[in-house]
Design a protein around this motif. Structure first.
Motif, PDB file in Angstrom:
ATOM      1  N   ARG A 232      14.031  68.378 -49.100  1.00 12.59           N
ATOM      2  CA  ARG A 232      15.145  67.543 -48.670  1.00 12.59           C
ATOM      3  C   ARG A 232      14.775  66.695 -47.447  1.00 12.59           C
ATOM      4  NH1 ARG A 232      19.586  71.286 -46.995  1.00 12.59           N
ATOM      5  NH2 ARG A 232      20.086  71.435 -49.208  1.00 12.59           N
ATOM      6  N   SER A 233      14.011  67.287 -46.525  1.00 10.00           N
ATOM      7  CA  SER A 233      13.716  66.568 -45.277  1.00 10.00           C
ATOM      8  C   SER A 233      12.935  65.279 -45.548  1.00 10.00           C
ATOM      9  CB  SER A 233      12.934  67.467 -44.321  1.00 10.00           C
ATOM     10  OG  SER A 233      11.726  67.898 -44.913  1.00 10.00           O
ATOM     11  N   GLU A 236      15.279  62.712 -47.485  1.00 11.04           N
ATOM     12  CA  GLU A 236      16.275  62.045 -46.641  1.00 11.04           C
ATOM     13  C   GLU A 236      15.617  61.163 -45.588  1.00 11.04           C
ATOM     14  OE1 GLU A 236      19.148  65.007 -45.392  1.00 11.04           O
ATOM     15  OE2 GLU A 236      19.846  65.273 -47.471  1.00 11.04           O
ATOM     16  N   ALA A 237      14.445  61.570 -45.125  1.00  7.87           N
ATOM     17  CA  ALA A 237      13.712  60.723 -44.165  1.00  7.87           C
ATOM     18  C   ALA A 237      13.339  59.401 -44.826  1.00  7.87           C
ATOM     19  CB  ALA A 237      12.457  61.454 -43.673  1.00  7.87           C
ATOM     20  N   ALA A 238      12.858  59.472 -46.068  1.00  2.89           N
ATOM     21  CA  ALA A 238      12.450  58.253 -46.772  1.00  2.89           C
ATOM     22  C   ALA A 238      13.659  57.363 -47.038  1.00  2.89           C
ATOM     23  CB  ALA A 238      11.760  58.613 -48.077  1.00  2.89           C
ATOM     24  N   PHE A 259       9.149  59.445 -52.650  1.00  2.00           N
ATOM     25  CA  PHE A 259       9.660  60.423 -51.667  1.00  2.00           C
ATOM     26  C   PHE A 259      11.171  60.562 -51.811  1.00  2.00           C
ATOM     27  CE2 PHE A 259       5.969  59.649 -48.602  1.00  2.00           C
ATOM     28  CZ  PHE A 259       5.535  60.948 -48.642  1.00  2.00           C
ATOM     29  N   ILE A 385       3.380  65.756 -46.028  1.00  2.00           N
ATOM     30  CA  ILE A 385       4.721  66.106 -45.542  1.00  2.00           C
ATOM     31  C   ILE A 385       5.560  66.697 -46.679  1.00  2.00           C
ATOM     32  CG2 ILE A 385       4.632  64.340 -43.744  1.00  2.00           C
ATOM     33  CD1 ILE A 385       6.750  62.765 -45.400  1.00  2.00           C
ATOM     34  N   CYS A 388       3.784  71.072 -47.305  1.00  2.00           N
ATOM     35  CA  CYS A 388       3.908  71.935 -46.121  1.00  2.00           C
ATOM     36  C   CYS A 388       5.184  72.764 -46.207  1.00  2.00           C
ATOM     37  CB  CYS A 388       3.879  71.109 -44.843  1.00  2.00           C
ATOM     38  SG  CYS A 388       5.045  69.747 -44.844  1.00  2.00           S
ATOM     39  N   ASP A 389       6.244  72.181 -46.774  1.00  2.00           N
ATOM     40  CA  ASP A 389       7.501  72.929 -46.868  1.00  2.00           C
ATOM     41  C   ASP A 389       7.449  73.971 -47.992  1.00  2.00           C
ATOM     42  OD1 ASP A 389       8.857  71.768 -44.648  1.00  2.00           O
ATOM     43  OD2 ASP A 389       9.176  69.955 -45.810  1.00  2.00           O
ATOM     44  N   GLU A 392       5.511  76.841 -46.448  1.00  2.00           N
ATOM     45  CA  GLU A 392       6.400  77.552 -45.532  1.00  2.00           C
ATOM     46  C   GLU A 392       7.279  78.554 -46.301  1.00  2.00           C
ATOM     47  OE1 GLU A 392       6.669  77.713 -42.329  1.00  2.00           O
ATOM     48  OE2 GLU A 392       8.672  78.559 -42.056  1.00  2.00           O
TER      49      GLU A 392
END
Lengths: 451, 168
Positions: A232-233, A236-238, A259, A385, A388-389, A392
């Motif tokens: 999601r990060s 939403e950033a894109a 993205f 980017i 990495c999630d 995690e």
């Protein structure tokens, strides 16, 4: 039906894993946490799963010339893939027959012979022992040039499927073609998309560590639910950056749109409309994914070229294939539309190496290659980017599963609604956990089978 | 490459710019300022190997324009960037700054430096090191703008213990 067996007792890591106990770890709709956390089970996996299955070694384009080699591992075994002087591909253990020293230390190179760094034993590119220093000291012993007992030992079975080389530490078992079964389409899809009918490795393989059990990766590959939450990060950033920089949405570059594309898990989501097909030995793919089609000039030029080479009908058949990821359990995930291959290597119960290999479609236009490479640069690098999630999440799961409070991991999603056709399990929707159920059924089959 | 004279460029001025750049990257409140140090056609590139010359046709660790860099930093700030809970902290040390000259074709100032970056997250510190090549043009509030920054990690083609979240 195995409820009577207390699978977690006595203390984890110290128990003997009988076949019954192992079978009891996998139920139709849940998996015992020990499969991720127990070090003794991990050791058993190396023996019973990794040393039995066909494991991907490398691609023939990595060893074009006689003497070219590539050094890798199957489970803990160091192995070498080499191109012999007669042009054949050999896979053998990377272990001198004198003291066990690896004869190749670099990950890849070109040699005339493999020469041991310790006492100078010399092996040909087929592994044959060619000579030892001070040979007179071995008179009357079996150590002599040409004795196969003292050559670099070949892997019991080696086979190539369309240039992709696999090996097995087990002398018996299904042939590579039987093993791959319908999942071979993942490799077909990669190769068939090349206008010249061939692919080659290019660039540097990216290697990253997952601090989690290797099986989490495969559970994630065909998971249609996680994307909109885990990623999601970046989505939403894109979206935010696109809205601030481009008045006209049509001007947003393709990579930024990719993205932006991850949808939350809602009934109308594109993921729901996909479906997974799952096969013997734990393989499977998520189908119906059409991210690669389009009417932009780059796609149009490429598709026209494929159809010119293969004919309209055959070209369309290949272009219309819609695989998201294809999993070849337990070692590979193929993203054939974008020519990416992810290789999984188990390092420990909570430590996994992932290698990402990039392939080039021979004969494809430069602009098309370039665009697919940009996707690799976004998703599949040591500074991504996106993944990495994922990493995690798997770390958090590995750590969370240390909790003794609850022993079971859920694989309930859409359970009972799979469609079984012979050996094949089809999911109803792309958000089903059918593929995880299939992976664990295969896992239990490998693991419960004693030597 | 054309040589530069003392009168043309003050080497200490260039060094101060690289320190300023590192400070912007070190400080999450100044990440946007860092992106704005790039020209509109600016490119940030980390190849896998020092031998790499082609950023468009070969895979890279990072190859981003200003738009993608902006997405990267917007994600780092997003409350649901799971790999950022806890957050990454990083510091960069820049040294051995040398003005190599001006690119004969573009007139860009070519500057080479050596860096070390420490990245800390969740009680683990990872060290990165390598070399940077900046292609700079005069202008902007900081005196220079970055047309191109190439970062060569000594560990570029190695195994990464963690996904790199900070950029050198």
């Amino acid at each position: 039906m195995h409820a009577a067996i207390d699978v977690a007792a006595p203390l984890e890591g110290r128990q003997t894993w009988s076949a019954d106990r192992i079978r009891a770890l996998v139920e139709p709709d849940r998996v015992h946490r020990s499969v991720y956390t127990d070090p003794a089970l991990f050791e058993l996996e190396l023996e019973r799963l990794w040393n039995r299955a066909w494991v991907y070694v490398g691609h023939e384009s990595q060893i074009r010339q006689p003497g070219d080699y590539f050094a890798t591992e199957i489970g803990r075994n160091p192995v070498l893939m080499s191109r012999h002087t007669d042009g054949s591909v050999r896979v053998m253990f990377n272990r001198c027959t004198h003291k066990g020293v690896m004869v190749a230390r670099a990950r890849a190179g070109r040699v005339k012979n493999f020469v041991c760094s310790y006492h100078g034993w010399v092996f040909g590119t087929d592994g044959a022992l060619k000579g030892v220093p001070l040979a007179d000291g071995y008179e009357g012993t079996p150590v002599r040039a040409g004795n196969p007992d003292f050559g670099l030992m070949p892997l019991p079975r080696v086979a190539s499927y369309r240039g992709f080389v696999f090996a097995s530490l087990s002398a018996d078992g299904p042939s590579l073609t039987e093993f791959l079964g319908p999942a071979a389409v993942g490799i077909d899809d990669m190769v068939d998309r090349a206008p010249d009918g061939e692919v080659e490795v290019y660039g540097t393989c990216a290697r990253t560590i997952q601090h989690a059990n290797w099986k989490f990766f495969f559970e994630n590959q065909l998971d249609g639910v996680h994307a909109g939450i885990t990623h999601r990060s970046s989505t939403e950033a894109a979206r935010k950056v696109a809205a601030s920089k481009y008045a006209d949405p049509a001007q947003v570059p393709r990579e930024v749109r990719m993205f932006m594309a991850q949808e939350p898990p809602e009934p109308k989501s594109v993921w729901v409309k996909l479906n997974s097909s799952n096969f013997r030995y734990g393989h499977g793919f998520l189908g119906g994914y059409q991210e690669h089609r389009g009417d932009d000039p780059v796609t149009t030029e490429y598709e026209a070229l494929v159809k010119r080479k293969l004919g309209e009908e055959e070209g369309e058949r290949i272009l219309a294939r819609s695989l998201h990821h294809t999993v070849i359990y337990p070692c590979l995930s193929i993203q054939s539309q974008f020519q990416q291959l992810r290789v999984i290597k188990p390092l420990g119960v909570d430590r996994t190496l992932m290698e990402i290999w990039h392939f080039r479609l021979k004969g494809a236009p430069q602009a098309f290659q370039r665009r697919n490479m940009i996707i690799a640069n976004m998703v599949n690098t040591p500074a991504t980017i996106i993944s990495c999630d994922d990493y995690e999440n798997w770390y958090r799961a590995q750590t969370g599963l240390q909790a003794r409070a609850q022993d079971w991991v859920s694989i309930h999603r859409d359970h009972g609604r799979d469609r079984v056709e012979g050996d094949v399990v089809h999911s109803r929707v792309g958000t089903s956990e059918a593929f995880q159920r299939n992976q664990y059924a295969a896992w239990a089959e490998y693991m419960a089978r004693e030597a | 490459m054309n040589a530069v004279t003392e009168r043309d460029v003050d080497a200490r001025d260039v060094e101060r710019f690289l320190f300023h750049e590192a400070r912007c990257l070190d400080d999450p409140d100044r990440w946007d300022e860092w992106v704005e140090l790039f020209t509109d056609d600016g490119v940030y590139w980390i190849p896998y190997s020092r031998a790499e010359q082609d950023d468009l046709d070969m895979p890279s660790i990072v190859r981003e324009d200003k738009v993608l860099l902006a997405v990267r930093f917007a994600r780092l700030r997003h409350p649901d960037a799971w790999a950022q809970s806890p957050q990454t902290r990083a510091c960069r040390l820049v040294g051995n700054v040398m003005v190599d000259g001006r690119d004969a074709a573009t007139g860009d100032l070519v500057v080479r430096s050596t860096f070390q970056m420490l990245e800390f997250r969740a009680d683990k510190t990872i060290a990165y090191g390598g070399w940077a090549e900046h292609r700079l043009v005069e202008g902007g509030p900081a005196g220079w703008r970055i047309r191109r920054k190439r970062v060569d990690l000594i560990s570029g083609d190695g195994v990464y213990e963690e996904i790199m979240q900070a950029l050198p």
